[in-house]
Design an enzyme around this catalytic site. Structure first.
Site, PDB file in Angstrom:
ATOM      1  CE  LYS A   1     -37.614  -5.186  11.650  1.00 32.11           C
ATOM      2  NZ  LYS A   1     -38.523  -5.974  10.806  1.00 32.11           N
TER       3      LYS A   1
HETATM    4  O1  G3P Z   1     -41.348  -4.788   8.430  1.00 32.06           O
HETATM    5  C1  G3P Z   1     -42.457  -4.598   9.253  1.00 32.06           C
HETATM    6  C2  G3P Z   1     -43.659  -5.074   8.554  1.00 32.06           C
HETATM    7  O2  G3P Z   1     -43.527  -6.437   8.306  1.00 32.06           O
HETATM    8  C3  G3P Z   1     -44.955  -4.850   9.188  1.00 32.06           C
HETATM    9  O3  G3P Z   1     -45.858  -5.017   8.160  1.00 32.06           O
HETATM   10  O4  G3P Z   1     -47.990  -5.568   7.130  1.00 32.06           O
HETATM   11  O5  G3P Z   1     -47.430  -6.491   9.404  1.00 32.06           O
HETATM   12  O6  G3P Z   1     -47.961  -4.071   9.116  1.00 32.06           O
HETATM   13  P1  G3P Z   1     -47.400  -5.300   8.482  1.00 32.06           P
END
Ligand code: G3P
Length: 218
Positions: free
Chosen positions: A87
């Protein structure tokens, strides 16, 4: 549409795997830190454990921001298992690294995508996945789902093989809307995935079936 779980929590990954609908896992440095996983050897062994639980792709994010560092780290991560997808953040160095890994047949997921132009660049660089963050756009009063539609249109126009991996999912409807738009993959917390099971008419309908059965009332 493929279902990935967005966590580094082994219990939750196991629960989703046992449900029989899991196609892969995404992690990021914040999710690893949340599980208390720090230090190179702990991180590597945690990814090994995740790969043993699931059959599909497991995204492992690099920490480096320099091209050479990304290449070194990504090469190291990719040796853990064929399941590992490196990633890479959407930066200038990241775009160069995506091309390097594409040329070397190492799978990549370009993360922190917030615009169609970023997705286009990542696809041109040979990324296997792009990760647009829907929830974080919604959080700033922008429209995460519109971004998914725009990327879908662009990728279809040119037949890009890069898969749209919708991320930063906040609730069940994000998953439904991504499926309607044609996102290739959604990565979501376990709560949003199992939330799809729920409907009050299912609960009341099942209760009535079981009550009638008890009464012999057919
Ligand atoms: O995969 C990316 C994701 O984990 C981001 O999620 O909830 O931190 O915006 P969030």
């Amino acid at each position: 549409m493929k279902f990935f779980i967005d966590t580094a929590n082994l219990e939750q990954i196991t629960e989703a795997q046992n449900l029989g609908i899991l196609d892969g896992v995404t992690t990021n440095p914040s999710l690893m830190a949340k599980e208390g996983i720090t230090g190179d050897s702990n991180i590597i062994s945690h990814y090994k454990k995740i790969c043993e639980i699931v059959d599909g792709d497991v995204s492992a994010e690099v920490i480096s921001t320099e091209f050479d560092g990304m290449v070194e780290e990504g090469n190291r991560l990719s040796k853990i298992s064929d399941q590992i997808v490196v990633k890479i953040p959407m930066t200038k160095n990241g775009v160069r690294a995506l091309k390097y890994f594409s040329n070397n047949n190492i799978k990549t997921n370009c993360t922190l995508i917030f615009s169609p132009g970023q997705a286009l660049l990542a696809a041109k660089s040979g990324a296997n996945y792009v990760s647009p963050f829907i929830g974080r756009l919604d959080d700033i009063s922008s429209d995460g789902l519109s971004l998914i539609s725009e990327i879908r249109q662009i990728f279809d126009n040119f037949n890009f093989k890069t898969e749209i991996l919708s991320a930063s999912i906040r609730h069940n409807m994000h998953i439904i809307d991504c499926a309607k738009i044609g996102s290739d993959v959604v990565t979501a917390p376990l709560s949003s995935i199992v939330g799809l099971l729920n409907h009050p008419l299912t609960d009341s309908g099942l209760k009535k079936f079981l009550d009638d059965h008890k009464k012999g009332n057919f």
